[in-house]
Design an enzyme around this catalytic site. Structure first.
Site, PDB file in Angstrom:
ATOM      1  N   LYS A  96      17.856  -3.129   1.926  1.00  0.00           N
ATOM      2  CA  LYS A  96      16.405  -2.917   1.887  1.00  0.00           C
ATOM      3  C   LYS A  96      15.776  -4.123   2.303  1.00  0.00           C
ATOM      4  O   LYS A  96      16.193  -5.113   1.882  1.00  0.00           O
ATOM      5  CB  LYS A  96      15.935  -2.266   0.627  1.00  0.00           C
ATOM      6  CG  LYS A  96      14.221  -1.952   0.636  1.00  0.00           C
ATOM      7  CD  LYS A  96      13.608  -1.082  -0.427  1.00  0.00           C
ATOM      8  CE  LYS A  96      13.746  -1.738  -1.702  1.00  0.00           C
ATOM      9  NZ  LYS A  96      12.890  -2.937  -2.061  1.00  0.00           N
ATOM     10  N   ASP A 131      15.751  -6.229  -6.100  1.00  0.00           N
ATOM     11  CA  ASP A 131      15.527  -7.618  -6.513  1.00  0.00           C
ATOM     12  C   ASP A 131      14.665  -7.457  -7.830  1.00  0.00           C
ATOM     13  O   ASP A 131      14.569  -8.825  -8.426  1.00  0.00           O
ATOM     14  CB  ASP A 131      15.192  -8.363  -5.283  1.00  0.00           C
ATOM     15  CG  ASP A 131      13.617  -8.040  -4.864  1.00  0.00           C
ATOM     16  OD1 ASP A 131      13.450  -7.099  -5.347  1.00  0.00           O
ATOM     17  OD2 ASP A 131      13.259  -8.739  -4.016  1.00  0.00           O
ATOM     18  N   GLU A 175       4.908   1.136  -1.660  1.00  0.00           N
ATOM     19  CA  GLU A 175       4.738   0.671  -3.023  1.00  0.00           C
ATOM     20  C   GLU A 175       3.225   0.587  -3.214  1.00  0.00           C
ATOM     21  O   GLU A 175       2.466  -0.304  -2.284  1.00  0.00           O
ATOM     22  CB  GLU A 175       5.499  -0.470  -3.240  1.00  0.00           C
ATOM     23  CG  GLU A 175       5.080  -1.109  -4.682  1.00  0.00           C
ATOM     24  CD  GLU A 175       6.008  -2.052  -5.348  1.00  0.00           C
ATOM     25  OE1 GLU A 175       7.100  -2.223  -4.705  1.00  0.00           O
ATOM     26  OE2 GLU A 175       5.819  -2.509  -6.414  1.00  0.00           O
TER      27      GLU A 175
HETATM   28  O1  KIV Z   1      13.117  -4.260  -6.590  1.00  0.00           O
HETATM   29  C1  KIV Z   1      12.836  -3.260  -6.639  1.00  0.00           C
HETATM   30  O2  KIV Z   1      13.099  -2.655  -7.902  1.00  0.00           O
HETATM   31  C2  KIV Z   1      12.032  -2.084  -5.675  1.00  0.00           C
HETATM   32  C3  KIV Z   1      11.414  -1.207  -6.227  1.00  0.00           C
HETATM   33  C4  KIV Z   1      10.162  -1.334  -7.013  1.00  0.00           C
HETATM   34  C5  KIV Z   1      11.189  -0.281  -4.929  1.00  0.00           C
HETATM   35  O3  KIV Z   1      11.967  -2.751  -4.658  1.00  0.00           O
END
Ligand code: KIV
Length: 271
Positions: free
Chosen positions: A120, A51, A189
């Protein structure tokens, strides 16, 4: 992209086997067909349709504004460029936090309408019901703990998370809970490397780090950061492999000059 039977696809099972064999997992974000095609052909294991598209593709300050429809658009473009990599798609803010039924409906839309292979979700105990319901339906879920950008207004800052013992303990407990709920991997993260090491050692599923040190079972970076397209963002954890911003600027300036100088197109570049 049509299915090439010669290509051995990366699956969630492959990632588990990689952890067992101590083989590190490579993951990068992508948001469109052309880059996904390059990353897949280069041999990346996992492509995340993050996202972060809200930031790097749409220019928003946070990840909050991106919608489920927009994520499906980006994800379906990525899926068409991929033959081998596992494609994981972020459930955007507001599409899963309400209740587990809402979470399941959003995950089903991603799977049906984009062709992605997994979703995710950010958070631990707060989203566990949704994670479990989605996994029980047969949709693989990747967790995301530590700095969770969808909660930026709660944190108030993008600094390192879980430095204090209470937050570190909660993160550790959340990682075990997500594993119990059926997550096939967890993104960690911006947390201390020592905490990421302990968490990674105590899980049977792989951890994918971003600013979480070398003990994670894999690493992920946002493509615009690692390719140097977005040059303002320079956190300590980022390794920049190219300066595409500079290279593209030079190429475009060269193109402008050739047009102004009446050098382009030449006799051979016309019909
Ligand atoms: O949205 C994204 O790019 C992420 C990464 C930073 C893991 O969640």
């Amino acid at each position: 992209m049509s299915i090439n039977k010669e290509v051995k696809r990366i699956t969630t099972h492959t990632l588990l086997k990689m952890k067992e064999a101590s083989e590190k997992i490579s993951m990068i974000t992508a948001y469109d067909y052309s880059f996904a095609r390059i990353f897949d052909a280069a041999g990346i294991d996992v492509i995340l349709v993050g996202d972060s598209a809200s930031n790097v593709m749409a220019g928003h300050e946070t990840t909050l504004p991106i919608t489920l429809d927009q994520m499906i658009y980006h994800a379906s473009s990525v899926v068409r460029g991929v033959e081998r990599s596992l494609v994981v798609v972020d459930l955007p803010f507001g599409s899963y936090q309400g209740n587990s039924k809402e979470a399941l409906n959003s995950a089903i839309r991603i799977m049906k309408e984009s062709g992605g292979h997994a979703v995710k979700m950010e958070g631990g105990a707060e989203v566990a019901d949704g994670v479990k319901r989605i996994v029980d339906t047969g949709i693989p879920v990747m967790g995301h703990l530590g700095l969770t950008p969808q909660s930026i207004y709660k944190f108030g800052t993008y600094t390192v998370r879980a430095k204090e013992q209470a937050e570190a303990e909660k993160l550790h407990k959340d990682s075990l809970l997500l594993q119990e709920c059926g997550c096939f991997a967890i993104v960690l993260e911006k947390i201390p490397a020592t905490l990421a090491k302990t968490v990674s050692e105590n899980l049977t599923i792989p951890t994918i780090g971003i600013g979480a040190g070398g003990a994670c079972d894999g690493q992920v970076l946002v493509m615009h950061d690692m390719l140097g397209i977005n040059t303002e963002f320079k956190p300590r954890f980022l390794r920049q492999y190219l300066n595409l911003n500079e290279q593209i600027t030079q190429a475009v300036q060269h193109y402008i000059k050739d047009i102004k100088d009446k050098d382009f197109p030449n006799d051979k570049e016309q019909y």
